[in-house]
Design a protein around this motif. Structure first.
Motif, PDB file in Angstrom:
ATOM      1  N   THR A  96     112.626  60.706  23.151  1.00  0.00           N
ATOM      2  CA  THR A  96     113.922  61.158  23.659  1.00  0.00           C
ATOM      3  C   THR A  96     114.095  60.597  25.060  1.00  0.00           C
ATOM      4  O   THR A  96     113.106  60.305  25.754  1.00  0.00           O
ATOM      5  N   THR A  97     115.331  60.403  25.493  1.00  0.00           N
ATOM      6  CA  THR A  97     115.595  59.823  26.813  1.00  0.00           C
ATOM      7  C   THR A  97     115.642  60.920  27.863  1.00  0.00           C
ATOM      8  O   THR A  97     116.457  61.842  27.777  1.00  0.00           O
ATOM      9  N   ILE A  98     114.742  60.813  28.820  1.00  0.00           N
ATOM     10  CA  ILE A  98     114.651  61.797  29.904  1.00  0.00           C
ATOM     11  C   ILE A  98     114.671  61.049  31.227  1.00  0.00           C
ATOM     12  O   ILE A  98     113.905  60.093  31.419  1.00  0.00           O
ATOM     13  N   LEU A  99     115.568  61.462  32.144  1.00  0.00           N
ATOM     14  CA  LEU A  99     115.698  60.830  33.452  1.00  0.00           C
ATOM     15  C   LEU A  99     115.937  59.327  33.318  1.00  0.00           C
ATOM     16  O   LEU A  99     115.395  58.513  34.067  1.00  0.00           O
ATOM     17  N   GLY A 100     116.720  58.963  32.296  1.00  0.00           N
ATOM     18  CA  GLY A 100     117.120  57.571  32.124  1.00  0.00           C
ATOM     19  C   GLY A 100     116.129  56.675  31.432  1.00  0.00           C
ATOM     20  O   GLY A 100     116.383  55.467  31.267  1.00  0.00           O
ATOM     21  N   GLN A 101     114.995  57.236  30.987  1.00  0.00           N
ATOM     22  CA  GLN A 101     113.987  56.413  30.329  1.00  0.00           C
ATOM     23  C   GLN A 101     113.551  57.059  29.024  1.00  0.00           C
ATOM     24  O   GLN A 101     113.491  58.296  28.931  1.00  0.00           O
ATOM     25  N   PRO A 102     113.209  56.221  28.001  1.00  0.00           N
ATOM     26  CA  PRO A 102     112.687  56.795  26.747  1.00  0.00           C
ATOM     27  C   PRO A 102     111.289  57.367  26.970  1.00  0.00           C
ATOM     28  O   PRO A 102     110.430  56.708  27.557  1.00  0.00           O
ATOM     29  N   ARG A 103     111.075  58.598  26.542  1.00  0.00           N
ATOM     30  CA  ARG A 103     109.779  59.261  26.729  1.00  0.00           C
ATOM     31  C   ARG A 103     109.211  59.633  25.363  1.00  0.00           C
ATOM     32  O   ARG A 103     109.923  60.156  24.499  1.00  0.00           O
ATOM     33  N   GLN A 104     107.910  59.399  25.205  1.00  0.00           N
ATOM     34  CA  GLN A 104     107.268  59.738  23.941  1.00  0.00           C
ATOM     35  C   GLN A 104     106.748  61.172  23.992  1.00  0.00           C
ATOM     36  O   GLN A 104     106.207  61.615  25.007  1.00  0.00           O
ATOM     37  N   LEU A 105     106.894  61.872  22.874  1.00  0.00           N
ATOM     38  CA  LEU A 105     106.498  63.271  22.773  1.00  0.00           C
ATOM     39  C   LEU A 105     105.549  63.423  21.590  1.00  0.00           C
ATOM     40  O   LEU A 105     105.560  62.630  20.655  1.00  0.00           O
ATOM     41  N   CYS A 106     104.732  64.482  21.634  1.00  0.00           N
ATOM     42  CA  CYS A 106     103.623  64.573  20.691  1.00  0.00           C
ATOM     43  C   CYS A 106     103.978  65.216  19.355  1.00  0.00           C
ATOM     44  O   CYS A 106     103.274  65.025  18.364  1.00  0.00           O
ATOM     45  N   CYS A 107     105.047  66.016  19.285  1.00  0.00           N
ATOM     46  CA  CYS A 107     105.308  66.772  18.066  1.00  0.00           C
ATOM     47  C   CYS A 107     106.784  67.165  17.994  1.00  0.00           C
ATOM     48  O   CYS A 107     107.511  67.057  18.990  1.00  0.00           O
ATOM     49  N   PRO A 108     107.243  67.651  16.833  1.00  0.00           N
ATOM     50  CA  PRO A 108     108.650  68.094  16.723  1.00  0.00           C
ATOM     51  C   PRO A 108     108.989  69.216  17.690  1.00  0.00           C
ATOM     52  O   PRO A 108     110.122  69.309  18.165  1.00  0.00           O
ATOM     53  N   GLY A 109     108.021  70.074  17.991  1.00  0.00           N
ATOM     54  CA  GLY A 109     108.279  71.192  18.897  1.00  0.00           C
ATOM     55  C   GLY A 109     108.617  70.723  20.296  1.00  0.00           C
ATOM     56  O   GLY A 109     109.619  71.133  20.889  1.00  0.00           O
ATOM     57  N   CYS A 110     107.770  69.828  20.870  1.00  0.00           N
ATOM     58  CA  CYS A 110     108.031  69.293  22.209  1.00  0.00           C
ATOM     59  C   CYS A 110     109.328  68.473  22.206  1.00  0.00           C
ATOM     60  O   CYS A 110     110.094  68.504  23.171  1.00  0.00           O
ATOM     61  N   HIS A 111     109.562  67.740  21.114  1.00  0.00           N
ATOM     62  CA  HIS A 111     110.788  66.951  21.011  1.00  0.00           C
ATOM     63  C   HIS A 111     112.017  67.852  21.036  1.00  0.00           C
ATOM     64  O   HIS A 111     113.012  67.560  21.716  1.00  0.00           O
ATOM     65  N   ALA A 112     111.959  68.994  20.324  1.00  0.00           N
ATOM     66  CA  ALA A 112     113.097  69.925  20.282  1.00  0.00           C
ATOM     67  C   ALA A 112     113.337  70.562  21.643  1.00  0.00           C
ATOM     68  O   ALA A 112     114.477  70.685  22.100  1.00  0.00           O
ATOM     69  N   VAL A 113     112.254  70.984  22.335  1.00  0.00           N
ATOM     70  CA  VAL A 113     112.393  71.605  23.653  1.00  0.00           C
ATOM     71  C   VAL A 113     112.958  70.600  24.646  1.00  0.00           C
ATOM     72  O   VAL A 113     113.900  70.897  25.403  1.00  0.00           O
ATOM     73  N   ALA A 114     112.400  69.383  24.677  1.00  0.00           N
ATOM     74  CA  ALA A 114     112.857  68.370  25.625  1.00  0.00           C
ATOM     75  C   ALA A 114     114.319  67.998  25.365  1.00  0.00           C
ATOM     76  O   ALA A 114     115.107  67.848  26.300  1.00  0.00           O
ATOM     77  N   THR A 115     114.676  67.857  24.098  1.00  0.00           N
ATOM     78  CA  THR A 115     116.060  67.519  23.749  1.00  0.00           C
ATOM     79  C   THR A 115     117.021  68.618  24.196  1.00  0.00           C
ATOM     80  O   THR A 115     118.103  68.343  24.730  1.00  0.00           O
ATOM     81  N   ALA A 116     116.631  69.879  23.976  1.00  0.00           N
ATOM     82  CA  ALA A 116     117.479  71.004  24.387  1.00  0.00           C
ATOM     83  C   ALA A 116     117.668  71.023  25.895  1.00  0.00           C
ATOM     84  O   ALA A 116     118.771  71.274  26.394  1.00  0.00           O
ATOM     85  N   ILE A 117     116.607  70.735  26.652  1.00  0.00           N
ATOM     86  CA  ILE A 117     116.692  70.717  28.115  1.00  0.00           C
ATOM     87  C   ILE A 117     117.631  69.615  28.582  1.00  0.00           C
ATOM     88  O   ILE A 117     118.490  69.823  29.447  1.00  0.00           O
ATOM     89  N   VAL A 118     117.509  68.430  27.984  1.00  0.00           N
ATOM     90  CA  VAL A 118     118.354  67.289  28.381  1.00  0.00           C
ATOM     91  C   VAL A 118     119.809  67.521  28.005  1.00  0.00           C
ATOM     92  O   VAL A 118     120.722  67.315  28.813  1.00  0.00           O
TER      93      VAL A 118
END
Length: 800
Positions: A22-44
């Protein structure tokens, strides 16, 4: 292991088999699992990605099995389960949630902003003090499980509010506070002994190596205080910054971590000053003030939440054949019949069908004198049947029982903050910003002058001016005041009603059921030649059976008549079909309105007429007695407020009561519309009016009044419109609620004056460098403790 191999959200290794980006602070960031991906996406997606700029350590791992989590939460969508804790609000549904993880107002803001963006959410209100939320939503658009999942995605755990579980949550937090405060207290004593000995040369002429050794010991003892006991402040600051705001935890965090890191630098370089004892003392005293605030909130919350503990788990259900079976109280439905034996607790709200007894209702009203009950009277779940056996017909399920209504009302009350609380919240944020800017300017000024103490002067400014006490000033007082009123059977539906009560100058009173007992009897009666006495009384009884108005009790007797399609006309009376013919019973004015005739001259001045569309059939003078002590209460109120009596009864009956109570302004024969017009005229003239009533016809004027009170056995409509509800029918409650409101306003002003006065007066000493960090820490913490202790005095039951 390189950074790209670790999850950007939680820091754990990424899964080589699956890639989540997911893109965070203008850069693509790799995440370890669907859970972290969902939390990070919701924050962004919600504009909160600055969280990743301000965080000091990786977040907790997200739920890597979202499908499993959603499946678990889906159970809350089952109608059978929702029946217990979801309330229908027309086309919407409403639920109270217990939310774990709330530490500050920023948490409440984050949850509200996240939920309100979801389609189908009508309203979200988070009560930070009690860690509860009220959510109203459209069930056709969004499911309850998705609401719970949305909250979980931003790091909080929500569950339907249940008093026992909520109480356990308070207990768990209480234990955590004790551990943190205990550790900080023990370490503070040890570090203080070491550092005091060094400051005052109590150890004699010790060498440099020995001094450094003592510094190292102090550092080791201080570290768990900083990272364990003080973690609650960093978490609050982190969530505030993630929500793009600031709170009082921000300067606290900067001060503690800044002092700690400066101390480490001094120990490692073996030069400069250390303030480890100041850190420990600061964390300990600040935690102590929050612990006391938590205790006050917990005690206040127990008053209403613990009401459910009075409800028995089981009930003795009577079937149609008179057989007894044991059932769960929460499984009882409206219309079921239960048997309540002497000494047992009433399991649910209902109406007595057979038997008589005396009921202890102290858990609801605060009055310990038992109340006599006979057939036809209402009883409430949680009250105690002292003698006699009662057969009770259930009128409300446990979910809608009075004790549950009380809990819901109190939760909703604290959501509506008074203006002074809203002002304090806004001012606190502004003040924190000012403190941060001022401390930076102070550091810059002293650094420009070349002072070696510039950093410590800045730390002193941050600590001394932290508005912790200001943030506690209003919510601590409101929570304690409402708990006091609860213990006396007085419920506040809006916290800002307490503020409004201090501004009223006029009290308007309904007569029937408010000033009088509501135990009506027919004083005089006359019947038209066309109808037999028994027939007229039977028709009157059939119609009045459908009425909640106290006057209906005068007509309750055995009859063979049955009324159908009964309609209540507020302020006028009732109409319905009896044996296929339409009959009316109500005021003389309504008789003239319906028939177009003037009432014939009768040997009495009736206030209730039975009639059909053509003529009157019976006329009654119905009256009741004043409540005991009403004259004393009115005399005391008259000394401070303008008094007026507004009633739908005949002017003759109203004048009779007005003379007994020495009320000069008394108006009878008023409809709901005329009461409303009177209220509006008074308000246009600048009056601030408190209205007290109990009937359906009082609902519009109760809603219009600046503050409204539903007294005693008020109808559901009146309770819904009122701001304050008296569970006890006695009028003395108005003196208590006004008295507590004035005391609360005084406490809030005292708290804010103390908090602001301390911050303003201490600032010059801190900026000038006279105030050492440890002095600032003691002063600020004691300031918060004084505010909490001052508010806690409102919890005294015999305060007035």
């Amino acid at each position: 292991m390189s950074n790209h191999e670790n999850c950007y959200h939680c820091g754990l290794p990424n899964d080589p088999q699956q890639e989540f980006f997911t893109t965070i602070l203008g850069q693509p960031r790799q995440l370890c699992c669907p859970g972290c991906h969902a939390v990070a996406t919701a924050i962004v997606e919600n504009g909160l990605e600055s969280y990743y700029q301000f965080r000091t350590e990786p977040a907790e791992k997200g739920d890597d099995a979202l499908d499993i989590t959603l499946a678990k939460l889906a159970i809350y969508d089952q109608p059978e389960l929702q029946e217990e804790f979801v309330y229908d609000e027309g086309k919407h549904k409403q639920i109270q949630l217990t939310i774990e993880g709330i530490t500050c107002a920023a948490c409440g803001w984050l949850i509200e902003k996240q939920l309100i963006k979801q389609a189908g959410i009508k309203q979200v209100a988070v009560n930070v003090a009690e860690r509860r939320a009220v959510v109203t939503w459209e069930s056709a658009t969004i499911s309850l499980s998705k609401i719970l999942l949305t909250i979980k995605r931003i790091g909080y755990h929500a569950m339907p509010f249940q008093p026992d579980q909520h109480e356990q949550s308070f207990i768990n937090e209480h234990k955590r506070y004790l551990k943190k405060v205990g550790l900080a207290g023990i370490m503070t004593m040890q570090v203080m002994m070491l550092m005091t000995g060094l400051y005052f040369d109590l150890f004699g002429n010790i060498g440099h190596e020995t001094r450094q050794y003592f510094y190292w010991i102090a550092l080791v003892l201080t570290t768990p205080v900083v990272f364990y006991s003080g973690s609650v402040f960093y978490l609050g600051a982190f969530k505030a910054l993630a929500a793009k705001t600031v709170n009082m935890d921000v300067p606290v965090t900067i001060a503690v971590l800044g002092t700690y890191l400066a101390g480490i630098k001094s120990v490692l370089l073996e030069e400069g000053e250390v303030y480890f004892e100041s850190i420990c003392m600061f964390v300990f005293l600040l935690l102590l003030s929050r612990f006391l605030e938590h205790r006050a909130r917990q005690k206040a919350a127990q008053v209403s939440a613990n009401l459910m503990q009075h409800i028995p788990v089981t009930a003795n259900q009577l079937d149609e054949k008179g057989n007894l079976t044991t059932q769960l109280a929460k499984s009882l439905s409206v219309g079921d019949k239960v048997l309540v034996k002497a000494g047992e607790t009433v399991p649910i709200d209902g109406i007595i069908e057979r038997g008589e007894s005396r009921i202890d209702e102290s858990m609801l009203t605060g009055e310990f004198a038992p109340v006599a009950k006979v057939a036809g009277d209402g009883v409430y779940g949680g009250t105690i049947n002292q003698n006699g056996v009662l057969e009770v017909r259930v009128t409300a399920t446990l979910k809608n029982a009075l004790v549950n209504q009380i809990i819901r009302l109190q939760t909703s009350a604290l959501i509506n903050k008074p203006k002074i609380a809203q002002t304090a919240d806004r001012f606190s944020k502004i003040f924190v910003s000012i403190v941060l800017v001022l401390s930076a300017l102070t550091f810059g000024f002293w650094s420009y002058l070349g002072s070696e103490q510039a950093f410590w002067i800045m730390i002193a400014v941050l600590i001394a001016t932290c508005p912790c006490a200001l943030g506690l000033a209003t919510p601590s007082a409101l929570t304690c005041a409402m708990a006091n009123l609860n213990s006396h059977g007085i419920l506040i539906k809006r916290a800002d009603a307490l503020e409004q009560l201090t501004k009223i100058d006029t009290i308007a009173l309904d007569k029937t059921g408010t000033l009088t007992k509501g135990a009506f009897s027919i004083e005089k009666q006359v019947f038209a030649p066309e109808i037999h006495e028994s027939t007229a009384l039977g028709i009157a009884h059939a119609l009045e059976t459908a009425s909640e108005h106290p006057i209906a009790s005068a007509f309750l007797s055995n009859t063979d008549f049955t009324a159908r399609n009964v309609k209540v006309e507020p302020g006028k009376g009732l109409m319905g079909h009896v044996d296929g013919e339409v009959f009316y019973i109500g005021s003389p004015q309504w008789f003239a309105e319906v028939t177009g005739h003037t009432l014939v001259v009768l040997p009495l001045s009736p206030n209730v007429i039975l009639f059909n569309e053509h003529q009157w059939l019976a006329a009654f003078v119905v009256s009741d007695e004043l409540k005991e002590g009403t004259d004393t209460v009115i005399d005391e109120l008259r000394a401070r407020y303008a008094m007026c009596l507004l009633s739908g009864d005949t002017q003759k009956q109203v004048d009779k009561v007005a003379r007994a109570l020495n009320i000069q302004n008394a108006m009878g024969e008023m409809t709901p519309e005329s009461k409303m017009a009177y209220m509006q005229d008074a308000q246009r003239d600048g009056s601030r009016v408190l209205m007290m009533g109990d009937g359906i016809n009082d609902a519009p004027v109760l809603a219009q009044a600046d503050v409204s009170v539903a007294v005693g056995n008020a109808t559901d409509v009146a309770r819904s419109a009122a701001d304050v509800i008296f569970l006890n029918a006695e009028l003395q409650g108005v003196q208590r609620v006004i008295g507590i409101a004035e005391l609360t306003a005084r406490k809030i002003k005292q708290n804010m004056a103390w908090a602001l006065g301390y911050n303003v007066s201490i600032l010059p000493f801190a900026v000038s460098g006279i105030l050492h960090p440890w002095m600032a820490m003691v002063g600020m913490s004691l300031s918060s403790i004084i505010v909490v202790a001052n508010s806690a005095r409102l919890l005294k039951k015999d305060l007035l």
